[in-house]
Each structure stands twice: as structure tokens, then as C-alpha cells.
Design a protein around this motif. Structure first.
Motif, mmCIF file in Angstrom:
data_model
loop_
_atom_site.group_PDB
_atom_site.id
_atom_site.type_symbol
_atom_site.label_atom_id
_atom_site.label_comp_id
_atom_site.label_asym_id
_atom_site.label_seq_id
_atom_site.Cartn_x
_atom_site.Cartn_y
_atom_site.Cartn_z
ATOM 1 N N GLY A 100 0.794 -1.225 0.000
ATOM 2 C CA GLY A 100 0.000 0.000 0.000
ATOM 3 C C GLY A 100 0.825 1.273 0.000
ATOM 4 N N ALA A 101 2.155 1.134 -0.002
ATOM 5 C CA ALA A 101 3.022 2.317 -0.024
ATOM 6 C C ALA A 101 2.850 3.039 -1.352
ATOM 7 N N VAL A 102 2.794 4.361 -1.297
ATOM 8 C CA VAL A 102 2.622 5.178 -2.496
ATOM 9 C C VAL A 102 3.994 5.399 -3.134
ATOM 10 N N GLU A 105 6.679 7.845 -1.865
ATOM 11 C CA GLU A 105 6.593 7.966 -0.407
ATOM 12 C C GLU A 105 7.992 7.861 0.187
ATOM 13 N N ARG A 169 4.086 11.526 1.629
ATOM 14 C CA ARG A 169 3.378 10.635 0.705
ATOM 15 C C ARG A 169 2.768 11.487 -0.401
ATOM 16 N N THR A 175 -0.131 3.369 -5.619
ATOM 17 C CA THR A 175 0.596 2.484 -4.713
ATOM 18 C C THR A 175 1.427 1.448 -5.456
#
Length: 186
Positions: A100-102, A105, A169, A175
Motif C-alpha cells: 500500500g506504499a505510495v 513515499e 506521501r 501504490t
């Protein structure tokens, strides 16, 4: 911006170059946890290597992170333990939604290291051979939990137990999972 309990649970680097039947003839996928701090520079962890530099490593793939939570999922799928480093990751994390990390980020790791999320890991046949799973690339793609490559924004040490804090972010919200899904359907 992230769980206050997010942390690095293992720092892994190459244990040995292993013979491999691929085009390079060896692989550096055999990553294993190390004790104590390891310095991270723009091209990755000190004393770590990549055998196939055409497809691995470089500034945008300096560090590969994989979540404990995703490792547990794959352990259930495979019916065996997925130990830190088995997937070739440099950092094993807990409490960090790596999928789920953009993209873009930034993470503060420990006291001074800053990393930026760049792209998902795309599985290769070396990975399949490592696991002894002939259909592994297809299975891994289907699960949608690729882990993330990171570039080094600010060098520094990392060790197991270091806290991970999301510093920033991008607003676009694209993501690692989104990029990976787009790649999977292409």
C-alpha cells in the motif's frame, strides 16, 4: 503517517553467490539476516551485491523491502516458513503496508536513513528456482504482494529494531500494489 510500531525486523544481505542455471551463471538472491547496523548508501547495503545488474540494483532499486505480514501470507500459501531474506529482500518490516506504499513515499528508518519507494519487485525465473517452485512467477504475480524497491535519499545505518516512519506521501495515491497490478494485467 504510519503505525508507531512500524519497524525493521531483519536486515539481510548476500550470504554467498550461488551457482544458477540462468544466463548470468550465479545468483545473489541468497540474502540472510545480519546482526548489528549496516550502512546504506545510494547503491544499497554495504557488502551486498547483485549478480544480474541489468535487472537488479542501481539507484532506484538500491534496497528491497518485504513485509512480515506478506511473508506470513506466502508461508501459508507455500506450507513452509518464509524466513527473512528468502525472497531476496534487504529489509523485512513489520507494521509497514509495503504493498500500500505510495510510489514516491519517503520513509525515515532509524536515526538518519531516508528511503523513497520507487517500484514493485517483478519476479523472475531465478526467484522460482530459488524456491523450487516451477510456477512461482505466475503464483507470486497472482498474489499481488510484491514488496517494494527503494532508493536512498539520505545514507545512514539500518539495523533490526529500527523504527520506520512515513515522512511524506504523494497526493496521487498510486501504490506499489497499483503499479504491480497494472504490470500483471499488461
Amino acid at each position: 503517517m504510519t503505525d508507531t510500531h512500524a519497524s525493521v525486523t531483519a536486515v539481510c544481505r548476500v550470504s554467498a553467490l550461488l551457482p544458477d542455471s540462468g544466463t548470468i551463471g550465479v545468483t545473489a538472491i541468497d540474502k540472510r539476516p545480519v546482526d548489528g547496523p549496516v550502512h546504506v548508501r545510494p547503491l544499497g547495503l554495504r557488502a551486498d551485491v547483485q549478480a544480474d545488474r541489468k535487472h537488479h540494483g542501481g539507484p532506484d532499486q538500491a534496497v528491497y523491502a518485504f513485509a512480515d505480514e506478506d511473508a506470513a501470507h506466502f508461508a501459508d500459501l507455500l506450507g513452509r516458513e518464509v524466513t527473512p531474506g528468502l525472497f531476496g529482500e534487504n529489509l523485512r518490516t513489520s507494521g509497514v503496508d509495503v504493498t500500500g506504499a505510495v510510489v514516491g513515499e519517503r520513509w525515515a528508518v532509524g536515526e538518519s536513513l531516508v528511503l523513497e519507494v520507487t517500484k514493485p519487485r517483478i519476479p523472475c525465473t531465478t526467484f522460482a528456482r530459488r524456491l523450487g517452485e516451477p510456477q512461482w512467477v505466475k503464483r507470486f504475480m497472482a498474489e499481488g504482494r510484491p514488496g517494494a524497491y527503494l532508493k536512498v535519499v539520505r545514507s545512514g545505518p539500518v539495523e533490526a529494531g529500527d523504527r520506520v516512519v512515513v515522512l511524506s506521501r504523494p497526493d496521487d495515491g498510486v501504490t506499489i500494489g497499483d503499479v504491480f497490478a497494472g504490470r500483471a494485467s499488461a
